[in-house]
Scaffold this motif. Structure first.
Motif, PDB file in Angstrom:
ATOM      1  N   CYS A  25       0.810  -1.226   0.000  1.00 29.71           N
ATOM      2  CA  CYS A  25       0.000   0.000   0.000  1.00 29.71           C
ATOM      3  C   CYS A  25       0.840   1.270   0.000  1.00 29.71           C
ATOM      4  CB  CYS A  25      -0.973  -0.015   1.166  1.00 29.71           C
ATOM      5  SG  CYS A  25      -0.153   0.038   2.745  1.00 29.71           S
ATOM      6  N   CYS A  43       1.278   6.685   3.471  1.00 29.01           N
ATOM      7  CA  CYS A  43       0.550   5.853   2.520  1.00 29.01           C
ATOM      8  C   CYS A  43      -0.934   6.188   2.673  1.00 29.01           C
ATOM      9  CB  CYS A  43       0.812   4.372   2.760  1.00 29.01           C
ATOM     10  SG  CYS A  43       0.105   3.707   4.273  1.00 29.01           S
ATOM     11  N   MET A  91      -3.365   4.710   3.837  1.00 32.15           N
ATOM     12  CA  MET A  91      -4.003   4.330   5.081  1.00 32.15           C
ATOM     13  C   MET A  91      -3.330   4.966   6.295  1.00 32.15           C
ATOM     14  SD  MET A  91      -4.227   0.277   4.309  1.00 32.15           S
ATOM     15  CE  MET A  91      -2.627   0.200   5.044  1.00 32.15           C
ATOM     16  N   MET A 101      -0.379   4.208   7.412  1.00 32.54           N
ATOM     17  CA  MET A 101       0.348   3.186   8.162  1.00 32.54           C
ATOM     18  C   MET A 101       1.859   3.323   7.969  1.00 32.54           C
ATOM     19  SD  MET A 101      -0.290  -0.415   6.423  1.00 32.54           S
ATOM     20  CE  MET A 101       0.727  -1.822   6.621  1.00 32.54           C
ATOM     21  N   TYR A 102       2.291   3.760   6.799  1.00 30.44           N
ATOM     22  CA  TYR A 102       3.705   4.048   6.544  1.00 30.44           C
ATOM     23  C   TYR A 102       3.841   5.555   6.386  1.00 30.44           C
ATOM     24  CZ  TYR A 102       4.011  -0.866   5.056  1.00 30.44           C
ATOM     25  OH  TYR A 102       3.963  -2.223   4.980  1.00 30.44           O
TER      26      TYR A 102
END
Ligand SMILES: [Cu+2]
Length: 136
Positions: free
Chosen positions: A87, A124, A126, A128-129
């Motif tokens: 992602c 990212c 979402m 998350m990164y």
């Protein structure tokens, strides 16, 4: 039958260990750079025709996770993917209102204009990164 199960469990173990080494290796790299106090300044930055180009490798996150760059010059973030299927391909630059899907392999430039001093973040899709660029 017994042998087949043993082979399958050996294969699964090998995959897990391989995956763990991959992730730990990446972690250590970025930590090492930060611990050395280098903060990777310049390693991934190229000044070309008065423009600052910041390279970010995209695969299972964004690398380096922290870059120290110059404020006050036209800046391009160059995202480099190489068989990236996670992602992190969906990159977001919230302060610019930019969201872009990167190619699985290739190089994509995002022009962020003339950088202003301060922290710049990307994530990212979402969240998350993430990565950070400190302009000063
Ligand atoms: Cu994500």
């Amino acid at each position: 039958m017994e042998n087949k199960n043993i082979i399958i469990s050996i294969l699964i173990t090998a995959m897990l260990v391989g995956g763990a080494i991959f992730f730990v290796g990446r972690e250590n790299n970025s930590d090492m750079n930060v611990n050395q106090g280098v903060l990777i300044s310049g390693d991934n930055i190229l000044i070309e025709n008065g423009r600052q180009i910041i390279d970010i490798d995209v695969k299972g996150g964004y690398w380096p996770r922290k870059t120290v760059a110059k404020a006050g010059i036209p800046t391009i973030i160059r995202f480099k993917t190489s068989s990236t299927f996670d992602c992190s391909l969906s990159v977001r630059l919230p302060s610019e209102g930019i969201r872009k899907i990167l190619p699985q392999t290739g190089s994509s430039d995002i022009d962020i204009g003339t950088s202003t001093a301060g922290q710049f973040f990307g994530t990212c899709g979402m969240g998350m990164y993430s990565f950070e660029i400190d302009f000063n």
